[in-house]
Enzyme design. Structure first.
Site, mmCIF file in Angstrom:
data_model
loop_
_atom_site.group_PDB
_atom_site.id
_atom_site.type_symbol
_atom_site.label_atom_id
_atom_site.label_comp_id
_atom_site.label_asym_id
_atom_site.label_seq_id
_atom_site.Cartn_x
_atom_site.Cartn_y
_atom_site.Cartn_z
ATOM 1 C CE LYS A 62 -3.904 -2.284 2.256
ATOM 2 N NZ LYS A 62 -3.256 -3.509 2.737
HETATM 3 O O1 LIG Z 1 -9.173 -3.153 1.572
HETATM 4 C C1 LIG Z 1 -8.300 -3.905 2.015
HETATM 5 C C2 LIG Z 1 -7.021 -3.947 1.497
HETATM 6 C C3 LIG Z 1 -6.129 -4.846 2.001
HETATM 7 N N1 LIG Z 1 -6.468 -5.684 3.008
HETATM 8 C C4 LIG Z 1 -5.449 -6.669 3.458
HETATM 9 O O2 LIG Z 1 -5.926 -7.990 3.154
HETATM 10 C C5 LIG Z 1 -5.661 -8.875 4.224
HETATM 11 C C6 LIG Z 1 -6.960 -9.368 4.837
HETATM 12 O O3 LIG Z 1 -6.695 -10.280 5.875
HETATM 13 P P1 LIG Z 1 -7.857 -11.222 6.525
HETATM 14 O O4 LIG Z 1 -7.141 -11.921 7.640
HETATM 15 O O5 LIG Z 1 -8.341 -12.152 5.460
HETATM 16 O O6 LIG Z 1 -8.910 -10.298 7.024
HETATM 17 C C7 LIG Z 1 -4.767 -8.103 5.193
HETATM 18 O O7 LIG Z 1 -3.429 -8.320 4.801
HETATM 19 C C8 LIG Z 1 -5.128 -6.654 4.943
HETATM 20 O O8 LIG Z 1 -4.048 -5.794 5.207
HETATM 21 C C9 LIG Z 1 -7.729 -5.651 3.512
HETATM 22 O O9 LIG Z 1 -8.092 -6.415 4.433
HETATM 23 N N2 LIG Z 1 -8.615 -4.764 2.998
#
Ligand SMILES: O=c1ccn([C@@H]2O[C@H](COP(=O)(O)O)[C@@H](O)[C@H]2O)c(=O)[nH]1
Length: 274
Positions: free
Chosen positions: A95
């Site tokens: 990001k």
């Molecule tokens: O909008 C967003 C962008 C990035 N993320 C990232 O994805 C994963 C989600 O992890 P989970 O454990 O499946 O919830 C995490 O690395 C976030 O930084 C997001 O969730 N939403």
């Protein structure tokens, strides 16, 4: 091979829209590894070994490595993915977003140091903050568009009255990515699985872009509604789940449990395909 070609090939070969997110937290590791940040790479490598035939991509989130001074383990992990799953692209979730000169350094970090195939970027600082990434031949970049968190509303759902049609900010980002910003044809968008209506809207504006869709699993996003809203035969969707897969078991069987959870999620996503 360019990023989008890799993504399409992995989708085809593994029959999958599932991306496994690599967000290692040592305090959640099984007892034999628990709390040991020197074993982050090993924990993730076992997850990769167990899921390499099930995924369209891997998405390591850089904060989980940097927080533990484990960047060298991230480098080795990506090299490991290249060895055991050369057909699976790696999306570095960083990001990033900064002025052009600094963005050049971030791009070198993502694509040369780590060897990622694509990176996530914040578009907030405008095109000159994105352009340096597009100069890396064949590499991909996903712009944050409509993120999965509730606070995404604060800015992304604001109307831009000065732009023709008064689009919402996330709609404007989608338009830019589909059109004038997509200089190398390798741009995509991040849209949260927690907002399927917005996925549908983004798809209408950006019909040919790949979508990275986090939010199924631990965040409770609706996997079926996500696929119905975003799936297109020619524009891959990359549906990410991290914690629900990594921590499917807290025992020594964590890698097998991760595989079972990944199989379940992959099948659920496939079942929703029109
Ligand atoms: O909008 C967003 C962008 C990035 N993320 C990232 O994805 C994963 C989600 O992890 P989970 O454990 O499946 O919830 C995490 O690395 C976030 O930084 C997001 O969730 N939403």
């Amino acid at each position: 091979m360019k990023f989008l070609e890799m993504l399409r090939a992995a989708q085809e070969r593994n029959g999958s829209m599932l991306c496994v997110g690599l967000d290692p937290e040592p305090r959640r590791f099984p007892a034999a590894l628990r709390g040991d940040a020197t074993r982050i790479g090993e924990f993730c490598a076992r997850i990769v070994d167990a899921t390499a035939d099930l995924v369209i991509a891997y998405k390591p989130q850089i904060a989980y490595f940097a927080a533990h001074r484990a960047e060298d383990q991230l480098e080795r992990l990506i090299a490991h993915i290249r060895k055991v799953a050369p057909h699976v692209p790696v999306i570095l979730d960083a990001k990033r977003g900064d002025i052009g000169a600094t963005a050049e350094q971030y791009a070198i970090e993502a694509f040369e140091r780590y060897g990622a195939d694509a990176v996530t970027l914040s578009p907030f600082m405008g095109f000159d903050s994105v352009e340096p990434y597009l100069k890396h031949e064949g590499k991909g970049a996903f712009l944050l568009c409509r993120t999965s968190n509730p606070g995404g509303d604060d800015l992304q759902n604001q109307r831009l009255a000065s732009i023709e049609g008064s689009p919402l900010l996330y709609e404007h980002v989608a338009r830019l990515a589909q059109g004038p910003w997509n200089l190398n044809g390798q741009l995509g968008l991040v849209v949260g699985a927690t907002y399927p209506n917005e996925i549908e809207r983004v798809r209408a504006i950006a019909p040919t872009l790949p979508l990275l869709i986090p939010g199924v699993g631990a965040q409770g996003g609706d996997a079926v509604a996500t696929v119905r809203a975003g799936w297109r035969p020619d524009a891959p969707i990359v549906v990410n789940s991290s914690r629900a897969i990594l921590y499917a078991s807290s025992g020594d069987d964590y890698a097998q449990a991760a595989r079972r959870e990944a199989e379940k999620t992959r099948a659920l996503l496939a079942s929703a395909r029109p």
